[in-house]
Design an enzyme around this catalytic site. Structure first.
Site, PDB file in Angstrom:
ATOM      1  N   LYS A   1      -7.809   3.094 -20.004  1.00 57.93           N
ATOM      2  CA  LYS A   1      -8.106   3.398 -21.397  1.00 57.93           C
ATOM      3  C   LYS A   1      -6.848   3.221 -22.258  1.00 57.93           C
ATOM      4  CE  LYS A   1     -12.197   4.514 -19.767  1.00 57.93           C
ATOM      5  NZ  LYS A   1     -12.032   4.720 -18.330  1.00 57.93           N
TER       6      LYS A   1
ATOM      7  N   ASP B   1      -7.603  16.334 -17.342  1.00 55.66           N
ATOM      8  CA  ASP B   1      -7.804  14.919 -17.639  1.00 55.66           C
ATOM      9  C   ASP B   1      -7.366  14.711 -19.081  1.00 55.66           C
ATOM     10  OD1 ASP B   1      -8.755  12.396 -18.319  1.00 55.66           O
ATOM     11  OD2 ASP B   1     -10.551  12.574 -17.090  1.00 55.66           O
TER      12      ASP B   1
ATOM     13  N   ARG C   1       0.833  -1.207   0.000  1.00 52.68           N
ATOM     14  CA  ARG C   1       0.000   0.000   0.000  1.00 52.68           C
ATOM     15  C   ARG C   1       0.865   1.254   0.000  1.00 52.68           C
ATOM     16  NH1 ARG C   1      -1.856   2.989   4.243  1.00 52.68           N
ATOM     17  NH2 ARG C   1      -1.585   1.299   5.733  1.00 52.68           N
TER      18      ARG C   1
ATOM     19  N   TYR D   1     -16.434  14.312 -18.208  1.00 45.33           N
ATOM     20  CA  TYR D   1     -16.875  12.940 -17.957  1.00 45.33           C
ATOM     21  C   TYR D   1     -17.907  12.932 -16.826  1.00 45.33           C
ATOM     22  CZ  TYR D   1     -16.412   8.224 -15.948  1.00 45.33           C
ATOM     23  OH  TYR D   1     -16.664   6.980 -15.417  1.00 45.33           O
TER      24      TYR D   1
END
Length: 375
Positions: free
Chosen positions: A189, A164, A39, A92
């Site tokens: 993506k 973005d 983590r 988005y």
């Protein structure tokens, strides 16, 4: 045996061993000298973050468990309770839902800025405004933001610009080089590129913000898993080959669709009649990406018949894989906007988003032709 793998192995371990207390102190005293707990950091997630950071020309980056986690980190690293953010109205749907439904619970408010007013932000700024969130190419209508102009406007008003860059990727556009302060990607993506990874990444121009991002990744548990990181790195290595192929196919498809009677409009920056065509050409180095939207009749049955007939563009609500697909903004990514917001943004019943892959383009054209023939 001296093993020297050419490819970074998958460090599928949640924890790493220490010889003694001296090594423990070295871990806390020399940042990046070793690993403790996945983590906190893992060789695979760090490799992905470092590679994207290099591509974007940043001062540091963090890989996250999803694109939404990347958006969350990019916004929260700049904001605290009581702050106000600006967000491009063309965004988005998940980004707006995050701000409206979750960041609002943390005391962070938002004002949405219409695309036509992005370069005149003073009227929207409040004393507590901290940043503007925008997209290089908007989802789903592919409006292109002039990032250098936008960065100048933000900095004139004392704001951070968060971009973005998922649709463009650093192969087309490097927002930090144009003045942006943070850039984020849904690695799911184009960066990973094969529809088999869920991940995100945030890159900062300022080393202090980069360090804060890494701290947030640890404390919020945003860190990406080793396996997902490894797959994303594998995909990233061909990004510079895939993006020109996506772009070339998409331009051919867009030109073809403009000639089809059933298609009322094609939204693609590579077309000369696109309102930001020249900006997109300059900002993208002559490439325009693989995303477009088309407008069919505003009739659900017409859209259904098109989806059912197409074999090369399956209805799969994501994007940017090597295989083509289509999506339906009104029913997926922008489903939770108000009807008024959907109308203002041009997201109607007939709007279909296409993600053009890198298959032989002749097959894509033939498939679209037969799918549209029913109309």
């Amino acid at each position: 045996m001296d093993i020297k793998p050419k490819i970074t192995p998958i460090y599928q371990s949640s924890v790493f061993k220490f010889e003694d207390l001296n090594e423990l102190e070295l871990y806390f005293g020399e940042s990046g000298s070793r690993y403790l707990y996945s983590r906190n950091g893992n060789p695979n997630s760090d490799e992905l973050a470092d590679m994207v950071n290099t591509l974007e020309g940043g001062a540091g980056a963090v890989a996250t468990g999803s694109g939404m986690a990347a958006i969350f980190a990019a916004l929260l690293v700049c904001c605290q309770a009581g702050d106000h953010v600006l967000c491009a109205a063309d965004i988005y749907g998940g980004s707006s839902s995050l701000i409206d439904k979750e960041l609002s619970r943390m005391g962070i408010s938002v004002t949405y800025v219409p695309f036509e007013q992005l370069y005149d932000l003073a009227q929207f700024v409040q004393p507590t405004t901290r940043l503007l969130l925008a997209e290089t190419m908007s989802n789903p209508l592919l409006r292109v933001a002039d990032l250098r102009r936008l960065a100048d406007e933000c900095h004139r008003l004392g704001l951070k610009l968060v971009v973005d860059n998922t649709f463009a990727t650093p192969i087309l556009t490097k927002p930090l080089s144009l003045g942006a302060d943070l850039v984020l990607h849904s690695v799911t993506k184009y960066i990973a590129g094969h529809s088999d990874v869920t991940a995100g990444v945030v890159v900062a121009a300022d080393p202090e913000i980069a360090a804060r991002l890494k701290q947030m990744g640890v404390l919020y548990g945003l860190t990406l898993s080793p396996m997902e990181s490894w797959l994303a790195v594998r995909g990233l290595k061909t990004l510079h080959l895939r993006m020109p192929a996506h772009s070339q196919n998409a331009l051919t498809v867009a030109n073809f669709l403009q000639e089809q009677p059933a298609v009322r409009a094609v939204y693609y920056p590579g077309l000369p009649d696109h309102p930001q065509h020249e900006l997109a050409k300059q900002q993208g180095g002559g490439l325009f990406g693989g995303m477009m939207s088309i407008l069919l009749a505003d009739d659900a049955e017409t859209v259904n018949r098109f989806m059912q007939r197409s074999q090369q563009f399956p209805f799969a609500p994501s994007l940017a894989g090597v295989d083509s697909s289509l999506s339906y903004p009104l029913g997926t990514s922008h489903r939770y906007l108000t009807p008024e917001q959907q109308t203002d943004l041009g997201i109607t019943v007939g709007l279909v988003r296409l993600s053009v892959g890198i298959e032989p383009v002749e097959g894509l054209l033939a498939d679209l032709q037969q799918a549209l023939a029913a109309e």
